[in-house]
Design an enzyme around this catalytic site. Structure first.
Site, PDB file in Angstrom:
ATOM      1  N   ASP A   1      -1.302  -1.193  19.926  1.00 54.60           N
ATOM      2  CA  ASP A   1      -1.870  -2.196  19.026  1.00 54.60           C
ATOM      3  C   ASP A   1      -2.594  -1.534  17.851  1.00 54.60           C
ATOM      4  OD1 ASP A   1      -2.909  -4.986  18.419  1.00 54.60           O
ATOM      5  OD2 ASP A   1      -4.785  -3.891  18.660  1.00 54.60           O
TER       6      ASP A   1
ATOM      7  N   GLU B   1       2.593  -0.956  16.478  1.00 55.79           N
ATOM      8  CA  GLU B   1       2.352  -2.088  15.581  1.00 55.79           C
ATOM      9  C   GLU B   1       1.870  -1.546  14.237  1.00 55.79           C
ATOM     10  OE1 GLU B   1      -0.175  -6.265  15.544  1.00 55.79           O
ATOM     11  OE2 GLU B   1      -1.189  -4.382  15.989  1.00 55.79           O
TER      12      GLU B   1
END
Length: 807
Positions: free
Chosen positions: A416, A471
């Site tokens: 993330d 990401e």
């Protein structure tokens, strides 16, 4: 209760089967060691006991170096290596033994109680290859040559870090096993607690006692009913109750079809769901839908539920809201039995600023695991930012990634917030244009990029079948190129621009949609760097935003989704475009596909976690929702109901996944867009041996519409968004066969026998469509189709071995 042999420890009652261990002997004694090693410390060591007295460091000195010294960067390694060796052999020599009796419950800082960490040796021939030359990136992308100085410096930093880790830690494989040395470790001689906390003193909290931080390496923590702070748990069930994995991990599939899920909100009821219920109810659903991987969010413990799991407090602990560590292992094992990969949404980009439960101010200083001052604070996320140049931070994060792969058998990660990691501006208020100077300059956090290279090295070296997804919204070049070739080393990049584009378009009239704009967004990715495409993820479902279905149909979803009621133009448009958006994203947008749970059937409304009224630091008042779970669940019953229109959208998503499983078009090397017609609102492209035809026009349908194709032969419809099964209007005949014509040799166009084929485009004989051969839309062959308005149709060669029609 959760228990260790000879020590009884408190825990959340409803998570466990029994309140006392069988055969528990309160008189049994155990020994826990702490003391000086052969490498002398500056002060007496940490002593840990389970008596009713508060635990403090040894009797002579409270010097913080009694625990360990900080090793900030590779440059300081040589002078501090004795201290690190001292940490690793803390219980080996000159130990002062402390007898431990069971005197009732004991916790660390409101916080510890019970887990057994077994030292595991390397299995099989797994190894991390030495750094390569790091020069292949310039062959792949010659534009990088203009930034060679930065890239060579980056790779040089990476190689130096590898050399230092080899020299002082015995290699990356050993360095990434910090969980075998830090935290609570059981051995044949007792239980040892180690911590890197150069600015602290360590206290244990007993019923009479002092309350400090949960140990940084704690493997389990819980929030007792009625309490706000969490308690760290030394989780150690008896051997007979420990979960043993029964099923091998699946091999990495060629193409990934990922079902993004949040265990806590996966129930149809307004509750926090459990790992066990997810295992029994949701995993079979994912398998039936045709996905081959499940990506689980909010695995790492987070004290604030509404953070969606992204404000992590305990990095090595699975979220206790949903069950025990063994419950999570059972879930993963069941997924493997079903042939599903299990990916973890891992958060190494930042940490919760929670001082009580998390790492923030762990040793009483601002710059322990994080950068000090403003550089260590993310103003938008209200969280702390790691110092990736710190030796012990590297040990912590690398070990954390390996812990989840080794202990829980996860099959990989979705990292993330990688954009925030790679740049000192964290991607905030920055519009990336694609200019390479935006990626390679003073705004790049080279320490963070080197960490990402190291963790990908570790993942792929020790777990060759594991998947690594990053990401990144910036489009960083070399992101998905192997580390040995000079890249960052991810397998996939999340193609975040696609979801943003759909939201932009959904705010416009249909007449303002541009076919070329859609195609450009879908295909705008770097050569040899694979992407995970998605039309929407959890981000678009959060309160304050809308799902695609809700953008399309809005309040009509409340009253007109029942099949026994008439539809509305808004519902008809919404269902048609929902299917088309998802198929073109999967067909053209990347080498893998992701869907957030529930969006496959157009889940209505939004996600809203239970929350109370709050006032922000700037004085703004944010109303709560009376701590309601009503919109923090997934209404799978809507997609399953055969009397609702949601069922058709779910069936279409299922058909999409099975189409990809059969034809593998996402990973085909052949991808060609032959038409993007702004007047007709038509997009035609090939992926593998499939021909995709999209008609986005709101009311124009086209008969005898000619589409180009690479291969000659007989084509048939293999997916039709207008199928009644998917809520369509059955405007196409699925028994029709579409032939392109192949000429054995050049012919005279004036030949009377052949005139019918060259004077007209086609003729229909018994549902066979014969088409004039020749180049069309830069394709060597073509055939004619009927393209109804707002439909997507996929054609495949009926039989590649069958001889095409000769004329």
């Amino acid at each position: 209760m959760v228990y260790a042999s000879g020590i009884r420890l408190p825990c959340v009652p409803h998570l466990y089967k029994s309140s006392a261990p069988s055969g528990f002997n309160g008189d049994r004694r155990r020994k826990i060691f702490a003391g000086k090693s052969s490498k002398e410390f500056d002060a007496s060591p940490l002593i840990i006991t389970a008596s009713e007295k508060v635990l403090v460091p040894g009797s002579q000195s409270d010097d913080p170096s009694a625990v360990t010294d900080q090793l900030e960067t590779p440059e300081t390694v040589s002078e501090d290596i004795e201290v690190r060796n001292g940490i690793e052999s803390l219980q080996m020599e000159d130990n002062e033994n402390v007898e431990i009796e069971d005197h009732g419950p004991v916790t660390l800082q409101g916080k510890v109680s019970s887990e057994k960490s077994e030292v595991k040796s390397e299995v099989g021939p797994r190894s991390i290859p030495p750094p390569g030359a790091g020069q292949k990136i310039y062959e792949i992308d010659p534009n990088l040559l203009g930034h060679r100085q930065h890239l060579d410096y980056r790779y040089g930093r990476y190689k130096q870090m590898c050399e230092d880790i080899d020299k002082y830690e015995g290699g990356l494989a050993a360095f990434s096993r910090g969980y075998e040395k830090f935290g609570f470790i059981r051995s044949d001689t007792g239980i040892t607690y180690r911590e890197w906390a150069p600015g602290a003193k360590i206290h244990m909290d007993t019923p009479s006692g002092i309350k400090d931080s949960i140990p940084a390496w704690i493997k389990f923590s819980v929030q007792a009913p009625g309490e706000i702070p969490y308690n760290g748990i030394y989780y150690d069930p008896p051997e007979e109750e420990k979960y043993v994995f029964q099923h091998p991990q699946p091999k990495k599939p060629k193409s990934l079809r990922i079902y993004e899920a949040h265990v806590g909100m996966s129930s149809t009821e307004p509750i926090i769901n459990t790992y066990a219920n997810f295992r029994d109810d949701v995993l079979p659903r994912i398998k039936r839908l045709g996905y081959n991987a499940v990506q689980i969010m909010a695995v790492q413990e987070h004290s604030y539920y509404a953070s969606f799991g992204y404000h992590v407090t305990n990095f090595f602990a699975p979220s206790s809201r949903c069950g025990t560590p063994d419950d999570l292992k059972s879930l993963i094992d069941k997924a493997h039995e079903l042939g599903l990969l299990v990916l973890m949404d891992i958060v190494h980009s930042h940490a919760s600023n929670n001082v009580l439960d998390g790492l923030n101010m762990f040793d009483g200083t601002d710059g322990h695991y994080f950068h000090s001052g403003s550089r260590g604070y993310h103003w938008m996320w209200d969280s702390r930012l790691f110092n990736y140049g710190s030796w012990e931070v590297l040990r912590f994060l690398l070990s954390n990634a390996r812990w989840w792969l080794e202990e829980y058998k996860f099959d990989g990660f979705r990292f993330d917030g990688v954009t925030s990691m790679m740049y000192t501006h964290h991607g905030l208020q920055v519009a990336f244009t694609g200019n390479y100077s935006e990626y390679f300059g003073f705004a790049t956090d080279v320490d963070a990029v080197v960490y990402l290279m190291l963790v990908n090295d570790m993942i792929h070296g020790l777990y060759p079948e594991a998947v690594s997804i990053g990401e990144d919204v910036s489009g960083m070049p070399t992101f998905c190129i192997p580390v040995q070739d000079g890249g960052v080393g991810f397998d996939y990049r999340l193609q975040m621009a696609i979801a943003d584009k759909w939201i932009q378009l959904l705010k416009k009239r249909d007449e303002d949609w541009k076919m070329g704009e859609i195609v450009h967004t879908m295909t705008n990715r770097r050569w040899l760097e694979k992407c995970v495409a998605y039309a929407e993820s959890h981000d678009q479902a959060l309160v304050g935003d809308k799902t695609i279905a809700f953008w399309l149909m809005d309040k009509d979803m409340y009253d007109f989704m029942a099949l026994d009621r008439p539809s509305t133009p808004l519902i008809d448009r919404g269902i048609a475009l929902h299917k088309m958006i998802r198929l073109i994203t999967m067909g053209l947008g990347g080498e893998a596909y992701l869907n957030f749970m529930g969006n496959e059937f157009g889940h209505p409304e939004w996600i809203d976690f239970p929350r109370v009224d709050q006032r922000l630091p700037n004085g703004q008042f944010v109303p709560g929702n009376n701590f309601s779970y009503d919109k923090c669940r997934r209404r799978f019953d809507l997609g399953d109901a055969d009397y609702l229109r949601y069922r058709g959208m779910q069936e279409f998503d299922r058909a999409m996944q099975h189409l990809e499983e059969k034809y593998g078009f996402m990973t085909s090397e052949h991808q060609y867009v032959s038409r993007k017609d702004e007047g007709d609102r038509v997009i035609v492209f090939e992926r593998g041996n499939l021909v995709f035809v999209f008609n986005f026009h709101w009311n124009s349908s086209y008969s005898d519409y000619r589409v180009g194709c690479l291969k000659p032969g007989k084509y048939k419809i293999v997916l039709d968004s207008d199928d009644p099964l998917f809520g369509g209007y059955k405007r196409l005949d699925h028994n029709a066969e579409y032939f392109s014509l192949v000429r054995k040799s050049p012919v005279d166009n004036s030949s009377p026998a052949l005139a019918p084929y060259f004077m007209v485009n086609y003729r229909v004989l018994n549902a066979m469509v014969l088409v004039q051969e020749g180049w069309y839309d830069d394709q060597p062959h073509s055939f004619l189709v009927y393209a109804p308005s707002r439909t997507a149709v996929v054609y495949a060669l009926a039989d590649e071995e069958e001889q095409p029609l000769n004329v």
